[in-house]
Design an enzyme around this catalytic site. Sequence first.
Site, PDB file in Angstrom:
ATOM      1  N   GLU A 168       3.596   9.287   3.774  1.00  0.00           N
ATOM      2  CA  GLU A 168       2.578   8.713   5.210  1.00  0.00           C
ATOM      3  C   GLU A 168       3.372   9.414   6.446  1.00  0.00           C
ATOM      4  OE1 GLU A 168       4.717   6.685   3.366  1.00  0.00           O
ATOM      5  OE2 GLU A 168       6.005   5.162   4.716  1.00  0.00           O
ATOM      6  N   HIS A 218       8.666   9.317   1.902  1.00  0.00           N
ATOM      7  CA  HIS A 218       7.524   8.720   2.411  1.00  0.00           C
ATOM      8  C   HIS A 218       6.459   9.578   2.928  1.00  0.00           C
ATOM      9  CE1 HIS A 218       9.637   4.819   3.243  1.00  0.00           C
ATOM     10  NE2 HIS A 218      10.641   5.451   3.066  1.00  0.00           N
ATOM     11  N   CYS A 260       8.766   4.979  -1.923  1.00  0.00           N
ATOM     12  CA  CYS A 260      10.073   4.636  -1.889  1.00  0.00           C
ATOM     13  C   CYS A 260      10.547   3.410  -2.464  1.00  0.00           C
ATOM     14  CB  CYS A 260      10.585   4.642  -0.458  1.00  0.00           C
ATOM     15  SG  CYS A 260      12.377   4.892  -0.122  1.00  0.00           S
TER      16      CYS A 260
HETATM   17  N1  GLN Z   1      15.797   0.045  -0.219  1.00  0.00           N
HETATM   18  C1  GLN Z   1      15.394   1.115  -0.910  1.00  0.00           C
HETATM   19  C2  GLN Z   1      16.706   2.258  -0.531  1.00  0.00           C
HETATM   20  O1  GLN Z   1      17.286   2.128   0.402  1.00  0.00           O
HETATM   21  C3  GLN Z   1      14.196   1.847  -0.501  1.00  0.00           C
HETATM   22  C4  GLN Z   1      14.318   2.201   1.014  1.00  0.00           C
HETATM   23  C5  GLN Z   1      12.609   2.436   1.643  1.00  0.00           C
HETATM   24  O2  GLN Z   1      11.769   2.007   0.902  1.00  0.00           O
HETATM   25  N2  GLN Z   1      12.614   3.296   2.602  1.00  0.00           N
HETATM   26  O3  GLN Z   1      16.740   3.170  -1.352  1.00  0.00           O
END
Ligand code: GLN
Length: 672
Positions: A588, A586, A408
């Site tokens: 994970e 994500h 992300c």
């Molecule tokens: N801040 C970034 C976004 O909102 C990444 C979010 C995250 O890593 N979960 O896209």
Amino acid sequence: MPAEKRVKYILVTGGVISGVGKGIISSSLGVLLKNNGYKVTAIKIDPYLNIDAGTFSPYEHGEVFVLDDGGEVDLDLGNYERFLDIRLTRDNNITTGKMFKHVMEKERRGDYCGKTVQMIPHLTDAIVDWVERVAKIPVDGTNEQPDVCIIELGGTIGDIEGMTYLSAFERFQRPTLKNHLMNVHVSLILHPNATGEPKTKPMQNSVRHLRAAGLVPDLLICRSTEKLDPHLREKISRFGMMDLEQVVGVHDVSNIYKVPLLLQDQGVLEAIKHRLCLTEVCEDLKKDLKFNMTHWSHLSDLCDAFQQVVNIALVGKYVKIADAYASVNKALSHAAIHAKRKLKITYVDSELLENKPGFEEQSAAAWNMVKAADGIIVPGGFDIRGVEGMIKAAEYCRKNNVPYLGVCLGMQVAAVEFARNVLGIKGANSTEFNSELHEDQQIVIDMPEHNVEENGLGGTMRLGRRSTVFLTDDCILHRLYGAHTVEERHRHRYEVNPRVVPQMARKGFLFVGMGVDEQNTDIWNIKKRTDSSAELMQMADQAEIDLLHKIDDLCQRGGDGVTRPAVRMEMFEMKDHPYFVGAQFHPEYLSHPLTPSPPFFGLLLAATGQLTSYFSGSRSPALQVVAEEGSLLDGLQKSSSSTSGDLVGEMLDKLKINGNATPGTQRLASFH
Ligand code: GLN
């Protein structure tokens, strides 16, 4: 018509202090049942006033866990999913805020017919109704209703916040419902240095509190550092007015997978079956189980079996509290088991990698940690603090051929770094960190979709399970996933700008997986997908078109490519680098000890120099070394007559996690 089967409940409460492993014990009770043929689900009750965990700082409660349906929930739901191999819904996490909102909405609708709405019976009824509704939801990929629902009440007995819930569950003490709920109380035995002996008074008091609230403990689980002494056990049973068999010890163990085994050894399964009058599971069904307690025992042995260390540096900003990255930690440890290594995670504060004046010494130490690592992960995150340090970490990995996984935000910073240092775009950044960027500098942009739900600060993100389609089979990530389409969970507002993607691709930053432009929030309904989705699928399937052309074409489709991108950049990998990959989602969240998350597994394989041999199907020489470890031999001899060959391989085979299997495919297969 046969009477509807009722779900039975196990209510897990905690005493003395929180944080003694109530979540792991709740999950372990479920494991014991599930691995013996019962269908299990779980509910976590968090008695705070927030509607959900979405707005929490990771410093307060640890990570926010995300579910398929986009629910932002307590991290304990992650433990349930991982231990029990189930998929929960947002309703499986109850908060007092959610319950109040629910009752107040009913009141406004006039559902209470002019009555005074009170904590008892209205709120308590609403709680029980909610639990009964949610407990029936099938969670294991079949359409079958669970047999048992584990309900974990957060906090400790005596908290004002928990009182309403205790009152709600008091109804199960009625004679007609007596076989429907079992009370399990998890409490701590204190070992104060000053006395030199264990003290049980606080535990006795918490049991008394529980009884005073109308709940009789059926099982008292005593948490302690050392094994529960038989004399102490007897004392606890006498003071607690309980049978000796009702007192169970769970001491600190080398890995969490040992907890269900500890419970099993003390007859907990039989106690549950007896207390809840569960019908016996037929032997044939037990034989068909994907995973039983013998597998579980192998898994726990494997966790301690490897001596060769792999050192992964986690570069993030919440590094002072390990729970802030709970699922990332777990995903790394699952992958380490499959890569046959002992995992060491080095937490590096990304801010220190920015080499700010005044912090020279700490910065040097942080950089030494990065340089000593076999691989780097930059996990998700929000806000600008520490971002420049993450960008530097990505640059270091890219230039030095060090394995890198960006999740992300970790993917977004890799894209920004590439734009700055390879494409030469000065001041390139994400609009999250600089809203004044010139159009050409906008590498990561605010997404149009996230404003669809007008829910204030909570619920304004792209959340939950979404599809990613591979544009080519000829890439590392596709080989790791072993599937054409990948379903993973998201939690973000920003994404890589499709306008710069063709340019990046030409220099080797390849988006091998893209997502679709979802106009609807019904993520399960494939038919409702927009045209872009159909085009993406079609394009992805055309083997004769090369990747660069596909990227060019897709990034121009729909909208103007800036405010309405038709495709979403989901997964990239760097050309001619051993392993430099990133995902907008994500991975994970869906990692499981049996089926590690493919991008994490790839990182661990690359960090240990096994990626190529894994793909070619040959065994790594390291295996032979590991196979000589005594503990493994013991474990195997207990369970198998064979002692020849590659013992670790055999053990993994027993877990159906043969070295050449593709973890992603197995995982997806069990849910489709
Ligand atoms: N801040 C970034 C976004 O909102 C990444 C979010 C995250 O890593 N979960 O896209």
